[in-house]
Design a protein around this motif. Structure first.
Motif, PDB file in Angstrom:
ATOM      1  N   GLN A   1       3.759   4.460  12.176  1.00 51.37           N
ATOM      2  CA  GLN A   1       2.658   5.359  12.520  1.00 51.37           C
ATOM      3  C   GLN A   1       1.536   5.345  11.490  1.00 51.37           C
ATOM      4  OE1 GLN A   1       3.620   9.351  13.736  1.00 51.37           O
ATOM      5  NE2 GLN A   1       5.324   8.677  15.003  1.00 51.37           N
ATOM      6  N   LYS A   2       1.885   5.241  10.217  1.00 51.46           N
ATOM      7  CA  LYS A   2       0.886   5.300   9.144  1.00 51.46           C
ATOM      8  C   LYS A   2       0.412   3.919   8.687  1.00 51.46           C
ATOM      9  CE  LYS A   2       0.798   9.765   8.748  1.00 51.46           C
ATOM     10  NZ  LYS A   2      -0.405  10.526   9.052  1.00 51.46           N
ATOM     11  N   GLY A   3       1.070   2.862   9.161  1.00 48.21           N
ATOM     12  CA  GLY A   3       0.679   1.509   8.763  1.00 48.21           C
ATOM     13  C   GLY A   3       1.045   1.180   7.329  1.00 48.21           C
ATOM     14  N   ILE A   4       2.108   1.762   6.811  1.00 47.45           N
ATOM     15  CA  ILE A   4       2.555   1.492   5.441  1.00 47.45           C
ATOM     16  C   ILE A   4       3.118   0.075   5.386  1.00 47.45           C
ATOM     17  CG2 ILE A   4       4.117   2.204   3.573  1.00 47.45           C
ATOM     18  CD1 ILE A   4       2.033   4.347   4.217  1.00 47.45           C
ATOM     19  N   THR A   5       2.652  -0.721   4.436  1.00 50.06           N
ATOM     20  CA  THR A   5       3.057  -2.132   4.381  1.00 50.06           C
ATOM     21  C   THR A   5       4.111  -2.434   3.317  1.00 50.06           C
ATOM     22  OG1 THR A   5       1.232  -2.665   2.895  1.00 50.06           O
ATOM     23  CG2 THR A   5       0.826  -2.899   5.267  1.00 50.06           C
ATOM     24  N   PHE A   6       4.483  -1.457   2.512  1.00 51.07           N
ATOM     25  CA  PHE A   6       5.524  -1.697   1.513  1.00 51.07           C
ATOM     26  C   PHE A   6       6.798  -0.962   1.931  1.00 51.07           C
ATOM     27  CE2 PHE A   6       2.725   1.685  -0.029  1.00 51.07           C
ATOM     28  CZ  PHE A   6       3.614   2.719  -0.298  1.00 51.07           C
ATOM     29  N   PRO A   7       7.964  -1.412   1.446  1.00 49.72           N
ATOM     30  CA  PRO A   7       9.235  -0.810   1.868  1.00 49.72           C
ATOM     31  C   PRO A   7       9.377   0.649   1.426  1.00 49.72           C
ATOM     32  CG  PRO A   7       9.610  -2.973   0.928  1.00 49.72           C
ATOM     33  CD  PRO A   7       8.181  -2.614   0.631  1.00 49.72           C
TER      34      PRO A   7
END
Length: 159
Positions: free
Chosen positions: A86-92
């Motif tokens: 949903q937030k487009g977070i690209t790191f684990p």
């Protein structure tokens, strides 16, 4: 609490990159360079979303081959996966459901509703803490100067 200059406690946690669920071990990543650990209260909280999205959006770290970044909270991996999407977070995002890592880093606080104090740690290839920041008030708005100080610490180490 661990402080700048201390050896970072090693850990292995389950996490997700938004798609796959995996195990992540700190010592595996410091071998390749620097690691940024971002402790946060929980997925979908407004102040944490600002913190996590700022770290992701500023393009300072994710395109650098020698820098890995992880978000750590007590939420389960399935919540992390949905939050990442949903937030487009690209790191684990890693799940510390038993607060073991939060306790090891000194950011566990049973007086807080979430049990975790927001914090950032920069860890070098020797697992030494090179920069740290811990929120005094978990609900205080995210300050972009915190990210800038983290970037400055990383730049200083590379000189």
């Amino acid at each position: 609490m661990v402080e700048t200059g201390d050896i970072a406690p090693d850990f292995t946690l389950r996490g997700t990159d938004g798609q796959l669920l995996s195990q992540y071990t700190l010592s595996d990543y410091v071998a390749d360079g620097y690691v940024i650990l971002s402790f946060y209260m929980n997925d979908f909280s407004p102040v944490c979303s600002e913190q996590m999205c700022d770290l992701d959006d500023i393009d300072l770290f994710q395109f650098e081959a020698d820098v890995s970044m992880f978000g750590i909270s007590p939420d389960y991996v399935y919540s992390h996966r949905e939050y990442s999407r949903q937030k487009g977070i690209t790191f684990p995002l890693l799940s510390d459901t038993q607060f073991e890592v939060s306790k090891a880093y000194g950011v566990y606080d049973p007086e807080l509703e979430s049990g975790v104090r927001r914090a950032l740690f920069l860890v070098d290839s020797d697992r030494r803490i090179r920069h740290s920041w811990v929120a005094t008030d978990n609900w205080e708005a995210w300050d972009h100067s915190t990210t800038e100080a983290l970037k400055a610490a990383l730049d200083t180490l590379r000189i």
